[in-house]
Scaffold this motif. Structure first.
Motif, PDB file in Angstrom:
ATOM      1  N   ALA A 186      -3.785   5.816  14.325  1.00 56.09           N
ATOM      2  CA  ALA A 186      -2.412   6.344  14.217  1.00 56.09           C
ATOM      3  C   ALA A 186      -1.595   5.495  13.254  1.00 56.09           C
ATOM      4  CB  ALA A 186      -1.761   6.371  15.598  1.00 56.09           C
ATOM      5  N   ALA A 187      -1.781   4.178  13.309  1.00 57.70           N
ATOM      6  CA  ALA A 187      -1.029   3.283  12.417  1.00 57.70           C
ATOM      7  C   ALA A 187      -1.406   3.538  10.955  1.00 57.70           C
ATOM      8  CB  ALA A 187      -1.294   1.825  12.788  1.00 57.70           C
ATOM      9  N   VAL A 188      -2.703   3.712  10.692  1.00 60.43           N
ATOM     10  CA  VAL A 188      -3.156   3.958   9.315  1.00 60.43           C
ATOM     11  C   VAL A 188      -2.671   5.321   8.833  1.00 60.43           C
ATOM     12  CG1 VAL A 188      -5.217   4.360   7.871  1.00 60.43           C
ATOM     13  CG2 VAL A 188      -5.127   2.377   9.406  1.00 60.43           C
TER      14      VAL A 188
ATOM     15  N   LEU B  19     -12.469 -10.038  11.671  1.00 62.06           N
ATOM     16  CA  LEU B  19     -13.267  -8.829  11.895  1.00 62.06           C
ATOM     17  C   LEU B  19     -12.336  -7.621  12.056  1.00 62.06           C
ATOM     18  CD1 LEU B  19     -15.945  -7.347  12.406  1.00 62.06           C
ATOM     19  CD2 LEU B  19     -15.800  -8.049  14.806  1.00 62.06           C
ATOM     20  N   PHE B  20     -11.249  -7.809  12.802  1.00 62.52           N
ATOM     21  CA  PHE B  20     -10.277  -6.735  13.023  1.00 62.52           C
ATOM     22  C   PHE B  20      -9.706  -6.263  11.682  1.00 62.52           C
ATOM     23  CE2 PHE B  20      -6.495  -4.545  14.372  1.00 62.52           C
ATOM     24  CZ  PHE B  20      -6.748  -4.109  15.673  1.00 62.52           C
ATOM     25  N   HIS B  21      -9.337  -7.219  10.846  1.00 61.60           N
ATOM     26  CA  HIS B  21      -8.787  -6.899   9.518  1.00 61.60           C
ATOM     27  C   HIS B  21      -9.765  -6.026   8.723  1.00 61.60           C
ATOM     28  CE1 HIS B  21      -6.744  -7.841   5.598  1.00 61.60           C
ATOM     29  NE2 HIS B  21      -7.981  -7.677   5.150  1.00 61.60           N
ATOM     30  N   GLU B  22     -11.027  -6.405   8.723  1.00 65.17           N
ATOM     31  CA  GLU B  22     -12.014  -5.632   7.957  1.00 65.17           C
ATOM     32  C   GLU B  22     -12.234  -4.248   8.575  1.00 65.17           C
ATOM     33  OE1 GLU B  22     -12.969  -6.654   4.989  1.00 65.17           O
ATOM     34  OE2 GLU B  22     -11.882  -8.528   5.297  1.00 65.17           O
ATOM     35  N   LEU B  23     -12.144  -4.168   9.900  1.00 69.26           N
ATOM     36  CA  LEU B  23     -12.289  -2.859  10.552  1.00 69.26           C
ATOM     37  C   LEU B  23     -11.107  -1.943  10.209  1.00 69.26           C
ATOM     38  CD1 LEU B  23     -13.697  -3.951  14.042  1.00 69.26           C
ATOM     39  CD2 LEU B  23     -14.901  -2.585  12.324  1.00 69.26           C
ATOM     40  N   VAL B  24      -9.929  -2.535   9.981  1.00 68.97           N
ATOM     41  CA  VAL B  24      -8.792  -1.725   9.508  1.00 68.97           C
ATOM     42  C   VAL B  24      -9.154  -1.118   8.143  1.00 68.97           C
ATOM     43  CG1 VAL B  24      -6.373  -1.743   8.724  1.00 68.97           C
ATOM     44  CG2 VAL B  24      -7.021  -3.013  10.792  1.00 68.97           C
TER      45      VAL B  24
END
Ligand SMILES: [Zn+2]
Length: 185
Positions: free
Chosen positions: A168-170, A108-113
């Motif tokens: 911030a990472a993106v 889920l985290f991956h898709e939210l990224v």
């Protein structure tokens, strides 16, 4: 190079078709999709901006997302390899995540990224990055947007209490891409 050579005009048309596909699927699935699971909301809110917390999620049962029609045509023409959305564990359509398999918090985290990448890049630029990454080698793992998604999701899964800003990472990732592009001749 995996055998797909497109002229800049062809590439632009191809991306245009994909953008339409993303928008159509988003509209199709959004009404049936639910808000983020309450059990994970609080944990995720420490990593994502408020806008991403409005992302909706749908787990498909007994069906798969349709592949874009033009992919079938390209396949018949022998052009490939191509990435079939129907074969992926999940597909994020801007702010609607469609899972095709049971999913973990890390997935889920991956898709939210991806949702955050969509938010910052816009659909057009997201697809430009995505398609260029795929065409460069024909390998899913070489799509840099994917690699960044896996990297951040792994970091979260290893230490779910250690909050960091995905936005911030993106943003830093996007700036790095443009710096890298501008230093190429
Ligand atoms: Zn992904």
């Amino acid at each position: 190079m995996a055998g797909i050579e497109l002229s800049p005009e062809q590439l632009e048309k191809f991306i245009g078709l994909l953008v339409n596909y993303i928008e159509e699927q988003r509209k199709h699935y959004r009404p049936a999709a639910a808000p983020l699971p309450p059990s994970q909301r609080t944990g995720l809110a420490k990593f994502f901006p408020a806008a991403i917390m409005d992302t909706r999620v749908l787990k498909l049962e007994g069906e798969r997302v349709p592949n874009p029609e033009f992919l079938s045509v390209l396949k018949i023409m022998g052009i490939g390899p191509l990435l079939d959305p129907s074969s992926l564990p999940a597909v994020t359509f801007v702010d609607v995540i469609v899972f095709q398999v049971p999913y973990t918090p890390e997935m889920l985290f991956h898709e939210l990224v991806h949702a955050e990448q969509f938010r910052q890049l816009g659909t057009q630029k997201f697809m430009q990055h995505y398609v260029k990454g795929f065409l460069a080698s024909g390998r899913f793992e070489d799509i840099l947007l994917e690699r960044h998604g896996f990297e951040l999701a792994r970091r979260y899964a290893q230490q779910p209490q250690e909050a960091f800003s995905v936005a911030a990472a993106v943003q830093a990732w996007i700036e790095q891409q443009y710096r890298a592009a501008s230093t190429k001749h």
